[in-house]
Design an enzyme around this catalytic site. Structure first.
Site, short mmCIF file in Angstrom:
data_model
loop_
_atom_site.label_atom_id
_atom_site.label_comp_id
_atom_site.label_asym_id
_atom_site.label_seq_id
_atom_site.Cartn_x
_atom_site.Cartn_y
_atom_site.Cartn_z
CG PHE A 1 -10.25 39.44 -25.35
CD1 PHE A 1 -10.37 39.97 -24.68
CD2 PHE A 1 -10.82 38.50 -25.76
CE1 PHE A 1 -11.27 39.78 -23.71
CE2 PHE A 1 -12.03 38.08 -24.71
CZ PHE A 1 -12.53 38.85 -23.63
CG ASP B 1 -20.54 36.73 -27.24
OD1 ASP B 1 -21.16 36.33 -27.76
OD2 ASP B 1 -19.26 37.28 -27.55
CG HIS C 1 -2.31 -0.88 1.35
ND1 HIS C 1 -2.96 -0.67 0.13
CD2 HIS C 1 -1.79 -2.46 2.10
CE1 HIS C 1 -3.84 -1.92 0.25
NE2 HIS C 1 -3.01 -3.26 1.86
CE LYS D 1 -8.89 34.04 -28.32
NZ LYS D 1 -10.28 33.35 -27.09
#
Ligand code: AMP
Length: 645
Positions: A395, A505, A124, A412
């Site tokens: 933008f 939008d 474990h 962008k």
């Protein structure tokens, strides 16, 4: 003072073994001494060793492994923990002072114990806490481990650091300074038996790791999920026992029907999408198998037939109640679906045509991952190479780019002063977590330098409005690609609605088209950060009035229901092949018309059923408009008459 047979001595912290009746989990600093035969620990410090407090004969050791930092309970005072399991079920947890010390102790002890008879194959990598194992969530304290122990790993894995479970910052773990102990290697051993709670999945796409700590995925191979506590990046174990992070949308749970990983099976595909894909491929017998949307629980084979004219036929796979065998035609029954498909790939067997190959789009296309890797949403400009411009919008300029020199992305670059940057950066972290096959994936943001850059999935066919104008005639020859495009946008929007995220939008110009006519919704929520009044005020010259609902125009009241209104306008754009809505009206007239309940007319090529859907979106009262979930079903029902034998 170290004696000659002492291999290593360190002052480290140990957790109390909790052997007493009342479990006591306090911590003590002890001087640990490793010799050839035993591990001992003393009170005191390195210059003055005190009383001997405990001894573990190395021959009794069953596991020596690190504990994953991420899986340590809050009460552990330090990271860099390793565990020594010995005798029947005793585990000593020891916290080293740094990673290097942890590596050294684990390596030395594994080397010293490598020939022990009782070594366990699995362990474990978390701890027992609150009635379950923090790694695999098994609730039996004696449950077998969920991860292969050092005896089961190859030396290469160890050198690569993949044996390391301390991957809170996987890339920063130092390489093992000592040679890895020799271990037996098996070229292809069976997948370690998963503990009851562990999930076995099959990779549906190849995945090449982009960060240290990620695990490579090979399509069709099985992996055991060891941690699915995060939604989008899971920890998985491959057949060789190497563990790492994988994008959860690249795997699917193994089903009893055993179809995951078959090149012709696509689980969640609408009938419209299937028809559009097959028609685009335009090959006789091109086929796929999908979960039927019309009758849940049933599978459908969709196949393209080119004579006498191009059509897509859909056949339900039925099951004989007597012997549970599968069939398309009662004469030919098979115990499994792959056998049934294989038969019909070689024989018509009553179908309109023999099944050939699935569409290339199914085999080649891998979805976007959520971010580039687990927890990575902040991108450095040094990881980006900028290439040709793709377009420009509110933008600034959007360019094609490469991330780490190998993955195409769109970048962008935000014009300074065009957006409220701090608020956006705060929100972007949440937005990177939104993931759906019909949403353009926001990978991350580069904001340490200015101007800030937003990095998203690249969509090779640009915005949907221009695409409709240039490719529309081709698409309109058959209406199903147009319905399919609306269906895809609706799917992405249904996800946003479910995530209580308002787009604000939605329009064809804000959807992007990729390969194989895949449509994705983009720029969701961005309008909230625009600083230009002309765009944000409903009286501004750049405000998207023609997509705005009456309550937005009157009270700037945005909701999923105002997104529904815009979706109706978007459907109109699709069926006019990219025309601007209300072509002959100025904005004042549009407002007057909309607030008086007058709608756009039905486009020439728009079926009445589709126009009825648009009109529902334009109900004046937002509460009377359908949800995206309702619309999904309605769009699916278009052309129902063509459906199914
Ligand atoms: P936007 O600023 O989002 O309106 O983007 C301006 C234009 O750049 C769009 O109309 C697209 O033509 C192009 N573009 C934006 N994002 C992408 C992208 N992810 N992939 C391809 N082209 C894009």
């Amino acid at each position: 003072m170290e004696s000659r047979d002492e291999i290593k001595v360190s002052l480290m912290t140990k957790r109390n073994l909790g052997k007493g009746r009342i479990p006591n989990t306090d911590y003590k600093d002890r001087v640990f001494v490793l010799t050839r035969g035993k591990l001992s620990y003393y009170e005191g410090n390195l210059s003055k060793r005190g009383k001997l407090k405990g001894e573990i004969p190395l021959s009794a050791v069953k596991v020596i492994e690190k504990v994953d930092d991420d899986l340590l309970p809050k009460d552990f005072p330090k990271d860099n923990c390793f565990q020594v399991c010995y005798e029947d079920s005793l585990t000593l947890y020891i916290m080293a002072n740094d990673k290097q010390e942890q590596e050294e102790w684990v390596s030395l002890m594994q080397e010293a114990c490598k020939n022990n008879n009782g070594l366990l194959p699995m362990f474990h990598c978390g701890v027992w806490q609150g009635g379950q194992w923090s790694c695999c969530r098994q609730v039996d304290k004696n449950a077998p481990g969920c991860k292969p122990a050092f005896t089961q790993r190859s030396p290469a894995d160890k050198e690569n650091g993949s044996s390391t479970t301390n991957n809170r910052r996987p890339g920063k773990v130092k390489k093992d300074p000592l040679p890895a102990p020799p271990v037996p290697v098996h070229a292809k051993r069976p997948l370690p038996a998963p503990p009851p709670a562990a999930k076995v999945v099959v990779a549906v796409y190849d995945y090449e790791p982009s960060q240290p700590g990620d695990l490579e995925l090979k399509k069709g191979e099985e992996y055991t999920i060891t941690d699915n506590s995060r939604t989008h990046w899971w920890k998985a174990l491959n057949r060789e026992g190497v563990q790492g992070f994988i994008p959860s949308n690249y795997v699917q749970e193994k089903t009893e029907k055993g179809l995951i990983g078959e090149g012709w099976y696509c689980k969640d595909m609408s009938r419209q999408r299937a028809e559009a894909l097959l028609k685009q491929e335009d090959r006789e017998g091109c086929f796929l198998v999908r979960d039927s949307t019309a009758s849940p629980g049933t599978l459908t084979v969709s196949v393209l037939c080119k004579t006498p004219q191009t059509t897509v036929r859909h056949y339900h796979i039925k099951q004989n109640p007597r012997d549970s065998k599968y069939f398309l035609s009662e004469k030919y029954t098979f115990p499994t679906i792959p056998e049934l498909i294989n038969y019909h790939q070689h024989n018509g067997g009553g179908l309109v045509t023999r099944l050939r190959l699935p569409p290339a789009a199914l085999t080649g296309y891998a979805p976007a991952t959520l971010g580039f890797s687990q927890d990575k949403w902040e991108i450095s400009s040094t990881e980006l190479t900028l290439m040709k411009p793709l377009g420009s919008g509110q933008f600034g300029v959007v360019r094609l780019g490469k991330f780490q020199g190998r993955m195409l992305v769109a970048v962008k670059t935000m014009r300074e002063g065009s957006m409220c940057e701090d608020d956006f950066i705060e929100e972007a972290k949440t937005m990177t977590k939104l993931q759906h096959p019909n949403l353009v994936q926001l990978y991350g943001v580069c904001f340490k330098e200015r101007p800030i850059q937003i990095v998203t999935e690249y969509m090779c066919n640009g915005n949907m409005s221009s695409y409709l104008r240039s490719k529309g005639r081709e698409l309109a020859e058959d209406r199903s690609p147009l319905v399919d495009m609306c269906q895809q946008v609706c799917s992405g929007m249904e996800y946003l609605e479910r995530s209580q995220f308002i787009h604000r939008d939605l329009a064809a110009r804000n959807c992007l088209v990729g390969e194989h006519n895949i449509v994705k919704v983009s720029d969701f929520g961005l309008s909230r950060y625009v600083l230009d009044d002309e765009y944000t005020s409903s009286t501004g010259s750049k405000f998207p009035i023609k997509w705005a609902s009456p309550e937005v125009l009157e009270f700037s009241r945005f909701s999923s229901k105002s997104d529904i209104w815009a979706f109706g306008i978007l459907m109109w754009e699709v069926f006019t092949l990219g025309k601007t809505p209300y072509p002959n009206l100025n904005t004042t007239d549009v407002v007057r018309q909309v607030t008086h309940g007058k709608h756009l007319d039905r486009p020439q090529r728009c079926p009445h059923g589709v126009y009825r859907i648009m009109k529902q979106c334009w109900e004046k009262d937002p509460m009377r408009r359908p949800t995206f979930k309702d619309l999904q079903g309605q769009i699916e029902d278009i052309q129902e008459k063509d459906y199914c034998e």
